[in-house]
Design a protein around this motif. Sequence first.
Motif, PDB file in Angstrom:
ATOM      1  N   VAL A   1       0.827  -1.212   0.000  1.00 32.52           N
ATOM      2  CA  VAL A   1       0.000   0.000   0.000  1.00 32.52           C
ATOM      3  C   VAL A   1       0.861   1.261   0.000  1.00 32.52           C
ATOM      4  O   VAL A   1       0.522   2.264  -0.624  1.00 32.52           O
ATOM      5  N   LEU A   2       1.991   1.207   0.686  1.00 32.19           N
ATOM      6  CA  LEU A   2       2.823   2.405   0.832  1.00 32.19           C
ATOM      7  C   LEU A   2       3.439   2.827  -0.495  1.00 32.19           C
ATOM      8  O   LEU A   2       4.043   2.002  -1.190  1.00 32.19           O
ATOM      9  N   PRO A   3       3.315   4.090  -0.853  1.00 30.67           N
ATOM     10  CA  PRO A   3       4.015   4.574  -2.043  1.00 30.67           C
ATOM     11  C   PRO A   3       5.537   4.467  -1.861  1.00 30.67           C
ATOM     12  O   PRO A   3       6.045   4.578  -0.740  1.00 30.67           O
ATOM     13  N   ASN A   4       6.216   4.230  -2.971  1.00 31.75           N
ATOM     14  CA  ASN A   4       7.681   4.224  -2.928  1.00 31.75           C
ATOM     15  C   ASN A   4       8.189   5.614  -2.574  1.00 31.75           C
ATOM     16  O   ASN A   4       7.444   6.585  -2.600  1.00 31.75           O
ATOM     17  N   GLY A   5       9.476   5.693  -2.303  1.00 30.12           N
ATOM     18  CA  GLY A   5      10.075   6.987  -2.010  1.00 30.12           C
ATOM     19  C   GLY A   5       9.937   7.337  -0.545  1.00 30.12           C
ATOM     20  O   GLY A   5      10.126   6.484   0.328  1.00 30.12           O
ATOM     21  N   ARG A   6       9.553   8.588  -0.287  1.00 33.97           N
ATOM     22  CA  ARG A   6       9.560   9.056   1.100  1.00 33.97           C
ATOM     23  C   ARG A   6       8.668   8.229   2.022  1.00 33.97           C
ATOM     24  O   ARG A   6       9.115   7.844   3.119  1.00 33.97           O
ATOM     25  N   PRO A   7       7.393   7.944   1.646  1.00 29.05           N
ATOM     26  CA  PRO A   7       6.566   7.190   2.607  1.00 29.05           C
ATOM     27  C   PRO A   7       7.193   5.866   3.020  1.00 29.05           C
ATOM     28  O   PRO A   7       7.254   5.537   4.214  1.00 29.05           O
ATOM     29  N   GLU A   8       7.681   5.131   2.039  1.00 28.33           N
ATOM     30  CA  GLU A   8       8.271   3.834   2.367  1.00 28.33           C
ATOM     31  C   GLU A   8       9.520   4.002   3.218  1.00 28.33           C
ATOM     32  O   GLU A   8       9.734   3.276   4.188  1.00 28.33           O
ATOM     33  N   ALA A   9      10.357   4.990   2.862  1.00 34.21           N
ATOM     34  CA  ALA A   9      11.591   5.209   3.619  1.00 34.21           C
ATOM     35  C   ALA A   9      11.298   5.609   5.064  1.00 34.21           C
ATOM     36  O   ALA A   9      11.967   5.154   6.004  1.00 34.21           O
ATOM     37  N   VAL A  10      10.285   6.456   5.242  1.00 34.98           N
ATOM     38  CA  VAL A  10       9.907   6.884   6.596  1.00 34.98           C
ATOM     39  C   VAL A  10       9.413   5.685   7.412  1.00 34.98           C
ATOM     40  O   VAL A  10       9.832   5.482   8.564  1.00 34.98           O
ATOM     41  N   TYR A  11       8.545   4.882   6.810  1.00 30.92           N
ATOM     42  CA  TYR A  11       8.017   3.722   7.537  1.00 30.92           C
ATOM     43  C   TYR A  11       9.120   2.718   7.856  1.00 30.92           C
ATOM     44  O   TYR A  11       9.102   2.074   8.913  1.00 30.92           O
TER      45      TYR A  11
ATOM     46  N   ALA B   1      12.647  17.009  14.748  1.00 31.14           N
ATOM     47  CA  ALA B   1      12.266  16.141  13.635  1.00 31.14           C
ATOM     48  C   ALA B   1      11.739  16.962  12.459  1.00 31.14           C
ATOM     49  O   ALA B   1      12.095  16.707  11.301  1.00 31.14           O
ATOM     50  N   ALA B   2      10.898  17.939  12.753  1.00 30.92           N
ATOM     51  CA  ALA B   2      10.305  18.739  11.680  1.00 30.92           C
ATOM     52  C   ALA B   2      11.377  19.523  10.931  1.00 30.92           C
ATOM     53  O   ALA B   2      11.389  19.567   9.698  1.00 30.92           O
ATOM     54  N   LEU B   3      12.282  20.138  11.668  1.00 33.28           N
ATOM     55  CA  LEU B   3      13.316  20.943  11.023  1.00 33.28           C
ATOM     56  C   LEU B   3      14.300  20.069  10.257  1.00 33.28           C
ATOM     57  O   LEU B   3      14.741  20.411   9.160  1.00 33.28           O
ATOM     58  N   ARG B   4      14.639  18.924  10.830  1.00 30.62           N
ATOM     59  CA  ARG B   4      15.531  17.986  10.133  1.00 30.62           C
ATOM     60  C   ARG B   4      14.864  17.500   8.853  1.00 30.62           C
ATOM     61  O   ARG B   4      15.488  17.390   7.796  1.00 30.62           O
ATOM     62  N   SER B   5      13.559  17.217   8.940  1.00 29.88           N
ATOM     63  CA  SER B   5      12.831  16.715   7.788  1.00 29.88           C
ATOM     64  C   SER B   5      12.754  17.766   6.681  1.00 29.88           C
ATOM     65  O   SER B   5      12.880  17.445   5.497  1.00 29.88           O
ATOM     66  N   VAL B   6      12.555  18.996   7.079  1.00 26.78           N
ATOM     67  CA  VAL B   6      12.447  20.083   6.109  1.00 26.78           C
ATOM     68  C   VAL B   6      13.797  20.377   5.457  1.00 26.78           C
ATOM     69  O   VAL B   6      13.878  20.646   4.256  1.00 26.78           O
ATOM     70  N   TYR B   7      14.845  20.295   6.231  1.00 29.45           N
ATOM     71  CA  TYR B   7      16.131  20.833   5.773  1.00 29.45           C
ATOM     72  C   TYR B   7      17.129  19.783   5.289  1.00 29.45           C
ATOM     73  O   TYR B   7      17.786  19.977   4.260  1.00 29.45           O
ATOM     74  N   LEU B   8      17.280  18.700   6.033  1.00 27.67           N
ATOM     75  CA  LEU B   8      18.355  17.762   5.701  1.00 27.67           C
ATOM     76  C   LEU B   8      17.961  16.884   4.520  1.00 27.67           C
ATOM     77  O   LEU B   8      16.796  16.531   4.350  1.00 27.67           O
ATOM     78  N   PRO B   9      18.930  16.532   3.685  1.00 28.63           N
ATOM     79  CA  PRO B   9      18.626  15.640   2.570  1.00 28.63           C
ATOM     80  C   PRO B   9      18.360  14.226   3.084  1.00 28.63           C
ATOM     81  O   PRO B   9      18.854  13.841   4.128  1.00 28.63           O
ATOM     82  N   GLY B  10      17.584  13.472   2.342  1.00 31.19           N
ATOM     83  CA  GLY B  10      17.280  12.104   2.761  1.00 31.19           C
ATOM     84  C   GLY B  10      15.957  12.055   3.483  1.00 31.19           C
ATOM     85  O   GLY B  10      15.530  13.030   4.106  1.00 31.19           O
ATOM     86  N   PHE B  11      15.313  10.897   3.418  1.00 28.83           N
ATOM     87  CA  PHE B  11      13.954  10.749   3.950  1.00 28.83           C
ATOM     88  C   PHE B  11      13.923  10.291   5.404  1.00 28.83           C
ATOM     89  O   PHE B  11      12.852  10.192   5.994  1.00 28.83           O
TER      90      PHE B  11
END
Lengths: 280, 243
Positions: free
Chosen positions: A86-96, B188-198
């Motif tokens: 269900v999770l989209p690739n990219g950011r959602p998957e990486a976050v999860y 977390a919010a600032l790191r998410s907004v600013y740093l590269p990578g997910f």
Amino acid sequence: MDIIKFLDGFTTEKLTARMSSRRGALAAFGVFGTQALMAAAPCFRTASGKEALKQSNGAAVNALQLALILEYLEAEFYIKALDSGVLPNGRPEAVYMQISKHETAHVEFLKAGLEGAGVEPVFKPEFDYTADGAFAPFDTSNPDAYLQLLTLAQAFEDTGVRAYKGQAGNLQGTPFLMPALRIHSVEARHAAEVRRLRAGFLDISLDEDALPWITLDNRGPGMPPITQPVYDGEEEVVQGGVNLVELTEFGAVEVSQSYDEPLATQEVLQIIAPFLGCKE
Amino acid sequence: MEGQPLSKKRDDFKSRRHFLKLGGLAVAGSGLLLYSCIPEDEPFAQQRQSEGDVFDLGSGDLGILNFAYALEQLEAAFYTRVLDGAYWAGASPIERLYLEDIRGHEVIHREFFKAAINAVAPPEQVLPELEFDFSGVDFSNRDSVLSTSILLEDTGVAAYNGAGDLIDLTLYLQLAGKIVSVEARHAAALRSVYLPGFTEFAGDDVVDEQGLDVARRPQTILQEVGNTGFIVTPFTANNLPTE
């Protein structure tokens, strides 16, 4: 009263209805809250069959067992989410994936900690992430599945933050306090990010009630009423006896955002009760 | 997992990233911790007298409250400057909103500690209003502002996490717990907004392989903050609890 009877009464009336018309679920929490706790307690067993939350090892052990139950709930949720497709690739998957890594580590950490203290860790209960049919978050044929993954992640993470906070006093004076605090702030980082993810998906990233921090007791646009108990009490503006709206130039919105509020054990169990698949 | 993960070892939390690395804030140290040779067994009143007009954070819970008050003063002053700067004026809507909210939260935390400490201690034991020097930060530059913001928020998380088990009164522990999760949300919010990578919202540089966040003792935090040069007003921390 057993958990299935409880859930039957709870769900036939409320949970099977559409999200937008589930306001009655709130009342159900209030009316059946204590019964939910009593019904759920037998679901939490140790290897030798003891009820994990009724051991006589004291408040600190019970706090850790409750934390472990929550971590089980979260860890399995993220694993199933990642497996669901269900999770989209990219950011959602990486976050999860990142969150899943942490929650699984928390489970192992707490189990080892309890065992190290000579206590049997609670077994992982059976979970029902549909809340008896209200959600279908892992079902790729459900068009709302991804939104429901975000909804549940936000509810679980914001609950986790409040639950650990509520146990700090029970862990004071023990070697468990610092690690619990260090898990607590990780849960807060997770909460902030899943809130950002959900807000981005719904295109409400600038909405006051969908920011990484919690405004008043607002669960936020798109969060179903069943999640309201996660946010009840977050509107507090008096801290340490000081009314911070009166003290500062700020209003209740900013003041409530500045402090997260604890949940008591029973409140946590009431929140997770719909997600227990326990057949005791 | 091996060993005793929950043993009461003081060295089991790591300073995974030195304070200065992220922001490149190579500013000469402030007057912080200039006076650190006071014998531990000397009575508190005598210590204060012998240090002249240099403030000491104090001992016990009072010391921890003053420590937190110093950090909140720093954060509040920093974000107030951010909102006066050219970067914020032209920032994206989400960055403007986050920084405006965070500034409010930190001011509220600062005012809370000011009131809370004044409620339990005589005025001479309340940390005075500190003077700050942010000349090392370019408030017209996104990189400078956001990297410093992240540094301050992660430091706040480490500070509260590392001070929690030094607190005696449960009320103060609970209040610190209410604040630290909001600092973690900021981070977390600032790191998410600013740093590269997910995955930077809870990146591997701040959350270890056991899933535990940063935690550092007050003395370590104060040294790190001292090294930034942000705090001009000297004060000492000779009597803080260490366990």
